[in-house]
Design a protein around this motif. Sequence first.
Motif, PDB file in Angstrom:
ATOM      1  N   LEU A 353       0.793  -1.235   0.000  1.00  0.00           N
ATOM      2  CA  LEU A 353       0.000   0.000   0.000  1.00  0.00           C
ATOM      3  C   LEU A 353       0.824   1.283   0.000  1.00  0.00           C
ATOM      4  O   LEU A 353       0.254   2.376  -0.047  1.00  0.00           O
ATOM      5  N   VAL A 354       2.154   1.189   0.048  1.00  0.00           N
ATOM      6  CA  VAL A 354       2.957   2.400   0.153  1.00  0.00           C
ATOM      7  C   VAL A 354       2.840   3.268  -1.099  1.00  0.00           C
ATOM      8  O   VAL A 354       2.848   4.502  -1.019  1.00  0.00           O
ATOM      9  N   LEU A 357      -0.707   4.901  -0.813  1.00  0.00           N
ATOM     10  CA  LEU A 357      -0.869   5.826   0.316  1.00  0.00           C
ATOM     11  C   LEU A 357       0.501   6.297   0.788  1.00  0.00           C
ATOM     12  O   LEU A 357       0.912   6.037   1.924  1.00  0.00           O
ATOM     13  N   PRO A 358       1.257   6.992  -0.057  1.00  0.00           N
ATOM     14  CA  PRO A 358       2.636   7.337   0.295  1.00  0.00           C
ATOM     15  C   PRO A 358       2.765   8.256   1.500  1.00  0.00           C
ATOM     16  O   PRO A 358       3.811   8.266   2.165  1.00  0.00           O
ATOM     17  N   ASP A 359       1.738   9.025   1.811  1.00  0.00           N
ATOM     18  CA  ASP A 359       1.810   9.922   2.960  1.00  0.00           C
ATOM     19  C   ASP A 359       1.458   9.240   4.277  1.00  0.00           C
ATOM     20  O   ASP A 359       1.630   9.829   5.345  1.00  0.00           O
ATOM     21  N   ARG A 360       0.958   8.021   4.188  1.00  0.00           N
ATOM     22  CA  ARG A 360       0.546   7.311   5.410  1.00  0.00           C
ATOM     23  C   ARG A 360       1.396   6.077   5.712  1.00  0.00           C
ATOM     24  O   ARG A 360       1.565   5.718   6.871  1.00  0.00           O
ATOM     25  N   GLY A 392      14.165  -4.461  20.482  1.00  0.00           N
ATOM     26  CA  GLY A 392      13.608  -3.577  19.474  1.00  0.00           C
ATOM     27  C   GLY A 392      14.487  -3.489  18.246  1.00  0.00           C
ATOM     28  O   GLY A 392      15.502  -4.171  18.112  1.00  0.00           O
ATOM     29  N   GLY A 393      14.084  -2.636  17.318  1.00  0.00           N
ATOM     30  CA  GLY A 393      14.838  -2.419  16.089  1.00  0.00           C
ATOM     31  C   GLY A 393      14.427  -1.098  15.468  1.00  0.00           C
ATOM     32  O   GLY A 393      13.626  -0.342  16.027  1.00  0.00           O
ATOM     33  N   GLY A 394      14.959  -0.823  14.292  1.00  0.00           N
ATOM     34  CA  GLY A 394      14.668   0.444  13.641  1.00  0.00           C
ATOM     35  C   GLY A 394      13.300   0.471  12.990  1.00  0.00           C
ATOM     36  O   GLY A 394      12.843  -0.532  12.441  1.00  0.00           O
ATOM     37  N   TYR A 395      12.626   1.608  13.039  1.00  0.00           N
ATOM     38  CA  TYR A 395      11.387   1.812  12.298  1.00  0.00           C
ATOM     39  C   TYR A 395      11.730   2.279  10.881  1.00  0.00           C
ATOM     40  O   TYR A 395      12.803   2.842  10.636  1.00  0.00           O
ATOM     41  N   GLY A 396      10.815   2.075   9.955  1.00  0.00           N
ATOM     42  CA  GLY A 396      11.031   2.537   8.593  1.00  0.00           C
ATOM     43  C   GLY A 396      10.869   4.044   8.488  1.00  0.00           C
ATOM     44  O   GLY A 396      10.114   4.660   9.229  1.00  0.00           O
ATOM     45  N   GLY A 397      11.619   4.627   7.542  1.00  0.00           N
ATOM     46  CA  GLY A 397      11.409   6.041   7.255  1.00  0.00           C
ATOM     47  C   GLY A 397      10.034   6.263   6.647  1.00  0.00           C
ATOM     48  O   GLY A 397       9.408   5.332   6.136  1.00  0.00           O
ATOM     49  N   ASN A 398       9.563   7.499   6.677  1.00  0.00           N
ATOM     50  CA  ASN A 398       8.246   7.799   6.104  1.00  0.00           C
ATOM     51  C   ASN A 398       8.282   9.139   5.380  1.00  0.00           C
ATOM     52  O   ASN A 398       9.337   9.765   5.253  1.00  0.00           O
ATOM     53  N   ALA A 399       7.136   9.570   4.909  1.00  0.00           N
ATOM     54  CA  ALA A 399       7.087  10.788   4.102  1.00  0.00           C
ATOM     55  C   ALA A 399       7.493  12.025   4.885  1.00  0.00           C
ATOM     56  O   ALA A 399       7.916  13.031   4.293  1.00  0.00           O
ATOM     57  N   ASP A 400       7.413  11.959   6.197  1.00  0.00           N
ATOM     58  CA  ASP A 400       7.621  13.154   7.017  1.00  0.00           C
ATOM     59  C   ASP A 400       8.975  13.205   7.709  1.00  0.00           C
ATOM     60  O   ASP A 400       9.545  14.274   7.887  1.00  0.00           O
TER      61      ASP A 400
END
Length: 589
Positions: A353-354, A357-360, A392-400
Motif C-alpha cells: 500500500l505504500v 498511500l505514500p503519505d501514510r 527492538g529495532g529500527g522503524y522505517g522512514g516515512n514521508a515526514d
Amino acid sequence: MLDPITLSVIQAGLMQVCDEMDLTFSRAAFSPVIAEANDRSDGIYAAADGALIAQGSGGLPVFVGTMQYSTRVLIERIAAGITAPPEPGDTYIVNDPYLGGTHLMDVRFARPFYRDGRIFCWLSNTGHWPDTGGAVPGGFSASATSVEQEGLRLPPVKLFKRGEMDREIYQIICSNIRVADQRIGDVKAQAAALSVGEERLAALLDRYGDDTVRAAIAELRTRAARQMRAFIATIPEGPHRSVAWVDSDGVVNEPLAIRLAVTRAGDDLVFDFTGSSPPCAGPMNSVEATTLSSVYLAMRHIFPELPISAGAFEPVKVTGHRGTFLDAHYPRPVSGCAAEVSQRIAEAVFAALVDALPDRVTAAPAGTSGNFALGGHDPERGSDYVMYQLSGGGYGGNADHDGLANGCSTIGISKAPPIEIMEQKFPVLYRHYRLREGSGGAGRHRGGLGLDYEVELRRGMARASFVMDHGRFGPQGALGGADGAPNRVVVTRNGHEETPEHLSKAQDIPLAPGDRVRVETPGGGGYGDPLTRDPEAVAEDVRLGRHTRDAARALFGVVLTGEPPRPDPEATRTLRAERTRGAADPQHA
C-alpha cells in the motif's frame, strides 16, 4: 439517540477500564517479560459473539484480533457443550493456538461479567509466560516439527471456579513447565487484573445505566465500521501487490514467501494471500487468528485514527490463506507465529500500500521481536531459571521524517526489560547495549537504527535458544529507499565465534561461563531516493556516529569536508547506474 458527549465519555470509560487492568497486570506480575516489558493485553468482549468492545491503549496490538477470536471460540464451545458453562466467579484459561491464539507462551484468561444474573460481556487478558514446557527453556524451539515439542497446550478449562483456584488443574500445569514455583505470581496477577476490570466496569454501568452503555457499545461499533469504510474509499482499487520473505522455518533452510494482493471491492478491502508458501515443517506457521490480527494491526498502523473496535475490521476481508503456512492446523508448530510471521504479514501490507498511500505508509520496520531464551541452573542461588529477552529495532522512514531508532516491534508496544533487572534476576552480564550504527536503510528519510547487545553467561551451565527473523533479507525500503541492515546473531563459545545455520534461529546451544551471545537487530528501511536526502541531515548523521564519512558518500552521494556538505556528482552518477543495473535483478525476486 445518544448525544456525542455521552458517547465519547463512555468510549473513554471503557478504554480506561482496560488500561487499569493492564496496569494491575504489570504491577502485580513476577516475570520481567510482563512486569517490565509489558508483554500483555486486556480487553472487553461482547457476550454474543466475542467481538472486541475495548482494549487498553497499552496492550499489544496483535492481541486485538486473537483475543476476540479466542473469546468467540470459547462462547461457541460452551454453546456446543464441549466446555463447561460458566458461573459467576469462573475464569477460563487457554493457550491452544488453534482455538484463536498465537503461540503457547501467550496464555489467555477469560471471565464472564454478570449483571442481574446474565452475562453482560466477557473480560479477557493475555500474558506471555516465560515458559510453558516443551523441548527448550522459554518455548521458542527453532526446530520443532510438532506443537507438542513447543510446550503444554491447554483447551479452555476453568482454572478458577466461583473465585477459587482449582488446585488440581494448577498442579497439572506446574508439572509440565519449568520454574513452576514462580508461575503463581503471574497467575494471580492475571486474575487480579480481571477483578479490577469487574470493579471498574460495574462502576461505569452503575453511573450511566446498563441500557445506555449497551447502546453506546452498539453505536461505537457501527461508527467504527463507517470510519474504516471512509478510509478504504481513499485507496485506489488496485490490485496492489507485494512479497515479504521469512528467512526460513528453522528446519528447512529456504525462505518462505508471503504474497499479497490488496484490492478495494466496493466498501470492502480484500487482502488475498494466494500464492504464499505452503505449510512449513518448522515453527514459522501462523494460525488463522494471528494472520487476521496481523492484517488488522497493519491497518491500524496506517490509519491510527481508527478506534479499537470490532466494527473497524468488519470491512476488511482476508482470503487466499487456506492451504498456506498462514493458516496452521494441528499439529503444525507455531512458536514463531505471533512474534515473527505476524510482522512479516504486516510488512507485506505496508509494501503493498505504500505506493497507493505514500503519505501514510512507512518503509518496513525491523520486523522481529528478537526472541532469545536462556535457561539453566544458577549455582549461587541454588535455583533454576528461564530468562526471556525481547528486543527492538529500527522503524522505517516515512514521508515526514526518519524512522525511530530501537523502537518496539510492529505487533506490540512491549519494551525490552531493563538490563539492570535482567542482571539482577539472572546470572548474566550485558557486555554492551547500544544502538547499531549504520543499520538504517538509506533514503530521503532514512530508516531508524537497530540495537546491538551482547550477553555473557557468568556462572553455571545454560542452554540458549532464539527464534528471530530478517537475517537473510533486511527490512524493505520504500519508493527508492534502501533496505535496512538484516538481523545478525553471533555465538561465542570457548573463544570461537559461530553463526547459526539458519542465521537467526537456533536452539539448545550449550553455554558455559564466559560464553556469549551477540544480537544485532535490523534497522528500518529507507523511504525515498537517498540521493535526495538533505546534505545537512547527512552531515548530522555523521556527526552523531550514525554513518561514517565514507558511508555518507557511498549511500547518499554526499561529500563531507571541513566546508558545508555538498552532493558529489560522480558518486551520484555511480549510485544511479548501480541502481539501474540492480533493477533488472532485484534482491527479493
